[in-house]
Design a protein around this motif. Structure first.
Motif, PDB file in Angstrom:
ATOM      1  N   PRO A   4     -15.968   7.044  24.958  1.00  0.00           N
ATOM      2  CA  PRO A   4     -16.470   5.827  24.295  1.00  0.00           C
ATOM      3  C   PRO A   4     -17.858   6.057  23.702  1.00  0.00           C
ATOM      4  O   PRO A   4     -18.557   6.992  24.085  1.00  0.00           O
ATOM      5  N   PRO A   5     -18.255   5.211  22.756  1.00  0.00           N
ATOM      6  CA  PRO A   5     -19.612   5.302  22.214  1.00  0.00           C
ATOM      7  C   PRO A   5     -20.625   4.910  23.280  1.00  0.00           C
ATOM      8  O   PRO A   5     -20.259   4.461  24.368  1.00  0.00           O
ATOM      9  N   HIS A   6     -21.884   5.066  22.958  1.00  0.00           N
ATOM     10  CA  HIS A   6     -22.938   4.712  23.913  1.00  0.00           C
ATOM     11  C   HIS A   6     -22.877   3.213  24.232  1.00  0.00           C
ATOM     12  O   HIS A   6     -22.874   2.388  23.321  1.00  0.00           O
ATOM     13  N   ILE A   7     -22.835   2.880  25.507  1.00  0.00           N
ATOM     14  CA  ILE A   7     -22.742   1.479  25.932  1.00  0.00           C
ATOM     15  C   ILE A   7     -23.938   1.153  26.817  1.00  0.00           C
ATOM     16  O   ILE A   7     -24.242   1.886  27.768  1.00  0.00           O
ATOM     17  N   THR A   8     -24.609   0.060  26.517  1.00  0.00           N
ATOM     18  CA  THR A   8     -25.759  -0.391  27.300  1.00  0.00           C
ATOM     19  C   THR A   8     -25.424  -1.709  27.981  1.00  0.00           C
ATOM     20  O   THR A   8     -25.001  -2.663  27.335  1.00  0.00           O
ATOM     21  N   GLY A   9     -25.610  -1.754  29.293  1.00  0.00           N
ATOM     22  CA  GLY A   9     -25.419  -2.990  30.045  1.00  0.00           C
ATOM     23  C   GLY A   9     -26.723  -3.756  30.136  1.00  0.00           C
ATOM     24  O   GLY A   9     -27.795  -3.167  30.351  1.00  0.00           O
ATOM     25  N   VAL A  54     -23.294  -4.673  26.167  1.00  0.00           N
ATOM     26  CA  VAL A  54     -22.575  -5.626  27.008  1.00  0.00           C
ATOM     27  C   VAL A  54     -23.626  -6.509  27.680  1.00  0.00           C
ATOM     28  O   VAL A  54     -24.433  -6.026  28.488  1.00  0.00           O
ATOM     29  N   ILE A  55     -23.614  -7.790  27.342  1.00  0.00           N
ATOM     30  CA  ILE A  55     -24.725  -8.676  27.708  1.00  0.00           C
ATOM     31  C   ILE A  55     -24.264  -9.816  28.603  1.00  0.00           C
ATOM     32  O   ILE A  55     -23.355 -10.578  28.246  1.00  0.00           O
ATOM     33  N   ASP A  56     -24.895  -9.925  29.755  1.00  0.00           N
ATOM     34  CA  ASP A  56     -24.649 -11.034  30.674  1.00  0.00           C
ATOM     35  C   ASP A  56     -25.862 -11.956  30.606  1.00  0.00           C
ATOM     36  O   ASP A  56     -26.978 -11.554  30.965  1.00  0.00           O
ATOM     37  N   ALA A  57     -25.674 -13.177  30.095  1.00  0.00           N
ATOM     38  CA  ALA A  57     -26.779 -14.125  29.942  1.00  0.00           C
ATOM     39  C   ALA A  57     -26.926 -14.958  31.214  1.00  0.00           C
ATOM     40  O   ALA A  57     -25.963 -15.517  31.713  1.00  0.00           O
ATOM     41  N   LYS A  58     -28.153 -15.029  31.736  1.00  0.00           N
ATOM     42  CA  LYS A  58     -28.435 -15.797  32.948  1.00  0.00           C
ATOM     43  C   LYS A  58     -29.599 -16.747  32.692  1.00  0.00           C
ATOM     44  O   LYS A  58     -30.652 -16.339  32.209  1.00  0.00           O
TER      45      LYS A  58
END
Length: 258
Positions: free
Chosen positions: A195-200, A139-143
């Motif tokens: 849920p599967p492994h989730i990376t923030g 899960v990617i937040d672009a800044k």
């Protein structure tokens, strides 16, 4: 398979009684009744930065209309000599950041599935990018913080609890970290009980990163730059998940914001 326990079809919501034939989807640990036809084409990936760019254009156009209405004769000159408010330009900068992030994510191998600009149902917020691949869900937040350096600030230690926080050009960035954590929680909730492994991820574009090192994690959120993010996504240990099924489920749960 014949269900050992009653369940609910994830597509139509129909209750499926125990002992009835149904399709069990191991990737998301959900069931689908035999009447529901699975999607045969890939979900629409979405348009990176689409909602941010629309908001920028809406604000820009409203400002222009307001100035031309208030100053019929001098409106054009005022617009030519003045800049849009920072609150308006921030939306354009955000859209550019998401577009640049999408270009970098395009370098991922074809084992990854990427979604852009996904709406969070029930809110006005969105998730910039979600990628599903052998290494799990990202899960990617672009800044886009041009020329500013993200750093990890550590307080406390021997005699006080250790507290870590994100600083961006010296300013507190805790709100950004909490935003990614909230997005990760929503994606996890959408992918059933296990849920599967989730990376923030908080990915800063055009920031003032040092020549050596610079990346770090704060409250389980990875803080880094696009090239390093792609490298880590590819090199991270493989996870057990049905990539296509998880990708489809996320696409349904978080529709395109377009």
């Amino acid at each position: 398979m014949r269900l050992r326990y009653a369940g609910m079809c994830r597509l139509c919501g129909q209750v499926i009684a125990a002992g009835v034939e149904a399709i069990y989807e191991r990737g998301t640990k959900t069931v689908r009744c035999l009447d529901c036809v699975p999607i045969t084409t890939a979900p629409e990936p979405g348009t990176a930065g689409g909602s941010a760019r629309r908001e920028y254009e809406r604000r820009r156009d409203n400002r222009e209309q307001r100035i031309r209405t208030d100053h019929p004769k001098l409106g054009g000159l005022i617009l030519a000599l003045s800049d849009a408010p920072q609150s308006t330009k921030a939306w354009e900068s955000g859209a550019v950041g998401e577009e640049l992030m999408a270009l970098r994510l395009a370098d991922l191998p074809d084992t990854f599935r990427v979604l852009h600009d996904r709406r969070i149902p029930g809110t006005r917020a969105n998730i910039d990018h979600i990628a599903v691949g052998p290494s799990g869900v990202w899960v990617i937040d672009a800044k886009r913080y041009v020329g500013k350096r993200p750093t990890l600030q550590v307080e406390g230690g021997l005699f006080r609890p250790r507290v870590e926080s994100l600083r961006i050009g010296g300013r507190d960035g805790s709100k950004l970290v909490h935003g990614v954590q909230s997005q990760v929680e929503r994606v996890a909730a959408a992918l059933a009980e296990e849920p599967p492994h989730i990376t923030g991820v908080l990915c800063f574009l055009e920031a003032d990163w040092p020549l050596i090192g610079g990346s770090f994690a704060v409250e389980d959120v990875q803080v880094l730059w696009p090239r390093l993010l792609v490298k880590r996504m590819v090199e991270a240990p493989p996870r057990v998940l049905d990539i296509d099924s998880v990708h489809e489920h996320i696409a349904r749960s978080f529709p395109s914001a377009a």
